[in-house]
Design an enzyme around this catalytic site. Sequence first.
Site, short mmCIF file in Angstrom:
data_model
loop_
_atom_site.label_atom_id
_atom_site.label_comp_id
_atom_site.label_asym_id
_atom_site.label_seq_id
_atom_site.Cartn_x
_atom_site.Cartn_y
_atom_site.Cartn_z
N ASP A 1 0.84 -1.21 0.00
CA ASP A 1 0.00 0.00 0.00
C ASP A 1 0.87 1.26 0.00
OD1 ASP A 1 0.89 -0.16 2.60
OD2 ASP A 1 -1.08 0.11 3.53
N SER A 2 2.20 1.08 0.06
CA SER A 2 3.11 2.22 -0.16
C SER A 2 2.86 2.83 -1.53
CB SER A 2 4.57 1.78 -0.03
OG SER A 2 4.84 0.68 -0.88
N LYS B 1 -1.33 -9.42 2.80
CA LYS B 1 -0.52 -9.00 3.94
C LYS B 1 -1.34 -8.02 4.77
CE LYS B 1 3.19 -6.07 3.56
NZ LYS B 1 2.76 -4.92 4.39
N GLU C 1 -1.15 -5.57 8.64
CA GLU C 1 -0.28 -5.05 9.69
C GLU C 1 -0.88 -5.33 11.07
OE1 GLU C 1 0.63 -0.91 9.00
OE2 GLU C 1 1.24 -1.29 6.94
N GLU D 1 9.49 -4.50 10.04
CA GLU D 1 9.91 -3.20 9.48
C GLU D 1 10.59 -2.32 10.53
OE1 GLU D 1 7.16 -1.28 6.88
OE2 GLU D 1 8.33 0.58 6.81
O1 KIV Z 1 3.58 -1.08 1.61
C1 KIV Z 1 4.64 -1.66 1.36
O2 KIV Z 1 5.25 -1.47 0.31
C2 KIV Z 1 5.13 -2.62 2.35
C3 KIV Z 1 6.45 -3.28 2.14
C4 KIV Z 1 7.55 -2.38 1.84
C5 KIV Z 1 6.78 -4.19 3.24
O3 KIV Z 1 4.46 -2.85 3.29
#
Ligand code: KIV
Length: 286
Positions: free
Chosen positions: A49-50, A118, A120, A187
Site C-alpha cells: 500500500d506504499s 498481507k 499489519e 519493518e
Molecule cells: O507497503 C509496502 O510497500 C510494504 C512493504 C515495503 C513491506 O508494506
Amino acid sequence: MSHQTDIKRITAPEIARRKGGEPIVVLTAYHAQSARLLDPHVDILMVGDSLGMVMHGLETTVPVPLDLMIAHAQAVMRASERALVVVDMPFGSYEESPAVAFRSAARIMKETGCGAVKLEGGVSMAETIAYLTGRGIPVMGHIGMTPQAVNQLGGFAARGRHRAEWSRFEEDAIAVAGSGAFSMVIEAVAEPLAARITQEVRIPTIGIGASAACDGQVLVLEDMLGLTPRVPKFVKEYAQLRVAVEDAVKAYARDVRARTFPSEEHTYPVLDEAPRTAKKNEFSVG
Ligand code: KIV
C-alpha cells in the site's frame, strides 16, 4: 495471465518452507512494466500500500482504498507468471472484525488471482489472521514499524531501539506466527531484536530496515532504483534512475525545441507502391 506457460508460480507454503534457507528476495511492484521486469529475479512481488505514497503522492498509506489495491494487483498479476504476488490489505479493510477482513481478503483473492494478502499488526490481529488462514487465505504478517498506524505512532521512526520495548514486539511476532501466517515482514527495528524474532518464530521473517538477520529482504522498488527524492537510512540505492530520467527528459525537451526530434529515422516515409488491394474473392469464404 490468460496464456498458459510451463512456469509454475511460487506458492505461500513454498515460501514458508524456506525458513532458515536461501534468503527470500522481495520487491514491491505496482504496475505491469515493473512486474514483468522483476518477475524472473524475485521470489515475491509485493503490491504494497506504499503505492499510495509512491504512485499517488499521498502523505501516508492511510487513505489508500481497497479498489486501488485491487487495480494495481491485477496489473501485476497480468504481467507476472513466476513470483508469488502478495497484496497489502489497506487501512480500514480488515481491522473491524475477522468477518470484515475475510470479505476484503476474499475480494482481493478473487478479483486479482494473487497468492496471499498481507496485513499489519501483531497480538491485536492474531484472531483475524487465524480466521483468514483457517478459511484458505494465506496471510503475511507485518510487525515492528507499521505505517498504517502512523497517526498513533506519531511518525515513521524505527521501533524497538530500546531493550525495554523488545518483549512487546516478540509477543507480536509469536502471535502472528502462531495464528497461521506463512511469513511476516519486520519493518524498521534494531538488528538484535530482528535476530531474536527470526530465531523465535518458525516462519520466515522478511526484513525492511531490520538487518540481514532476517530470512529475506524487501525494499520499495522506486527507493532502490534511486527514483525517490528522500529515502530512509535502510535503503541502498542500486541505481540512480532519478538522474538518468532527468537527463533523458532534458535531452528530449532540447531536441523537440530544436526540431531535431523526430528525425527521418523516427518518421514514416511515403511508400512508392500502390496500396495492396484484395484480389477478387480473396477474402470470400467457399
Ligand atoms: O507497503 C509496502 O510497500 C510494504 C512493504 C515495503 C513491506 O508494506
